[in-house]
Design an enzyme around this catalytic site. Structure first.
Site, PDB file in Angstrom:
ATOM      1  N   ASP A   1      27.593  39.972  37.028  1.00  0.00           N
ATOM      2  CA  ASP A   1      27.216  39.647  35.657  1.00  0.00           C
ATOM      3  C   ASP A   1      25.709  39.736  35.460  1.00  0.00           C
ATOM      4  OD1 ASP A   1      29.836  39.156  34.893  1.00  0.00           O
ATOM      5  OD2 ASP A   1      29.717  37.010  35.332  1.00  0.00           O
TER       6      ASP A   1
ATOM      7  N   TYR B   1      29.623  35.825  48.665  1.00  0.00           N
ATOM      8  CA  TYR B   1      28.503  35.449  47.813  1.00  0.00           C
ATOM      9  C   TYR B   1      27.783  34.233  48.383  1.00  0.00           C
ATOM     10  CZ  TYR B   1      30.053  38.381  43.854  1.00  0.00           C
ATOM     11  OH  TYR B   1      30.378  39.432  43.036  1.00  0.00           O
TER      12      TYR B   1
END
Length: 284
Positions: free
Chosen positions: A63, A124
Site C-alpha cells: 500500500d 513483514y
C-alpha cells in the site's frame, strides 16, 4: 490455469527494494500518481529502448507508504530484448531509476516461476517505539511512535492466539470475490537494544490491511486497553471491529518472500490459485 511463458519470450525475476514514503503504493493507478510499478516499468522501457511497456507481476502489492527490502517481481521480455540487454540491464536500471527504488538482481526464472503465485510465504516487519521522547529523527519514516508504554510479553501472548489457518475477515478490508482465509505462520514481537519493538509477521499470503490491523490490535493489548485474549475473540467473530485500528503504513516493511524448490513451482502455482475454505465450511 497455465503459467507457461509465451513463445519467443523469457521470464525474468527481479529482486528489489524501495522506500515507500513518496509512492502511492506498488500498483499503477490512474491519474498519474507515482507508483513503484510505474517507475520500474518506465525505466525498463527506456533502458531497453522499447516501444512496448512490459508489465510486472509482483509477489505482494504494498500500500501507499509501505516499504520493501525483499520484494520480488517478474516480467516477460522478448527473447531478443533479453539477449541484447541482460548483461548491462542492472547497471542501466540503476542509472535510470529514482533513488528510492533499486533493483538488486535480474535473472532468468526457472520454468513455472510466478512471483505472486509461486510464493509460499511473505515476511513483514512492523517497527514501533514507545519512547516517551518520540522517534529518532533518522528513523521517523520507518518507525511508528506509540505514546503509551508497551508490554511486549502481553503482546506475544495475544499473538499466539492468532496463529494458524483462520478466516481473517475481522482484520482485512473485504474485496469482492476474494477469500480472507490465510495461514498465519509467525507473529512475534521483540524489543531491541534501542527500545524499538519489531513485530515479525509471516503468512502464506495477506489480505488487504491485514498486517496493519493485526498490529493495531496488539498495540491495544500492549498498552493495557484490552486483555491478551481480545484479538483472538475479534478473529473468531469474523467481522470488522471498530476498535481495531489500521496503524499507519510507514512502520511496515516487506522483508522477504519465500519460494519452493524449482520442481515444486508448478504445483504451488496451482494450489495458490484455488479459492480456499476452512474445514467444515459450507459452499455458500
Amino acid at each position: 490455469m497455465s503459467d507457461e511463458v509465451e513463445a519467443g519470450y523469457v521470464r525474468v525475476r527481479l529482486d528489489l527494494s524501495y522506500d515507500g514514503s513518496e509512492f502511492s503504493g506498488w500498483a499503477k493507478q490512474a491519474g498519474g500518481r507515482r507508483t513503484v510499478q510505474g517507475e520500474i516499468e518506465d525505466a525498463l522501457r527506456t533502458v531497453t529502448r522499447s516501444r512496448e511497456t512490459y508489465e510486472l507481476t509482483v509477489a505482494g502489492r504494498t500500500d501507499s507508504g509501505v516499504h520493501a527490502r525483499g520484494q520480488v517481481a517478474h516480467v516477460d521480455l522478448p527473447r531478443e530484448v533479453w539477449d541484447e540487454h541482460h548483461g548491462k540491464l542492472l547497471k542501466r536500471l540503476a542509472g535510470r531509476l529514482p533513488r528510492d527504488v533499486r533493483v538488486w538482481a535480474l535473472r532468468e526464472a526457472p520454468a513455472g516461476f510466478n512471483a505472486r503465485f509461486s510464493a509460499v510465504w511473505r515476511r513483514y516487519a512492523y517497527r514501533v517505539t514507545d519512547n516517551p521522547g518520540g522517534v529518532d529523527p533518522l528513523l521517523r519514516g520507518h518507525v511508528l511512535w506509540h505514546d503509551w508504554p508497551l508490554d511486549v510479553d502481553a503482546m506475544n501472548e495475544a499473538a499466539g492466539g492468532l496463529l494458524g489457518e483462520h478466516d481473517f475477515a475481522a482484520y482485512c478490508k473485504k474485496r469482492e470475490g476474494a477469500t480472507t482465509i490465510r495461514t498465519l505462520q509467525e507473529l512475534s514481537l521483540m524489543r531491541g537494544e534501542e527500545g524499538i519493538v519489531t513485530a515479525t509477521v509471516r503468512a502464506d499470503a495477506f489480505c488487504h490491511n491485514m498486517v496493519r490491523s493485526l498490529i493495531g490490535a496488539l498495540l491495544f493489548v500492549g498498552d493495557g486497553h484490552r486483555p491478551p485474549d481480545w484479538p483472538a475473540k475479534v478473529l473468531a467473530a469474523r467481522v470488522r471491529d471498530s476498535a481495531v485500528h489500521v496503524v499507519r503504513p510507514h512502520g511496515l516493511t516487506l522483508e522477504e518472500v519465500g519460494y519452493p524448490a524449482d520442481e515444486l513451482l508448478a504445483a504451488r502455482n496451482k494450489e495458490a490459485r484455488n479459492k480456499r475454505s476452512l474445514p467444515g465450511a459450507g459452499c455458500c
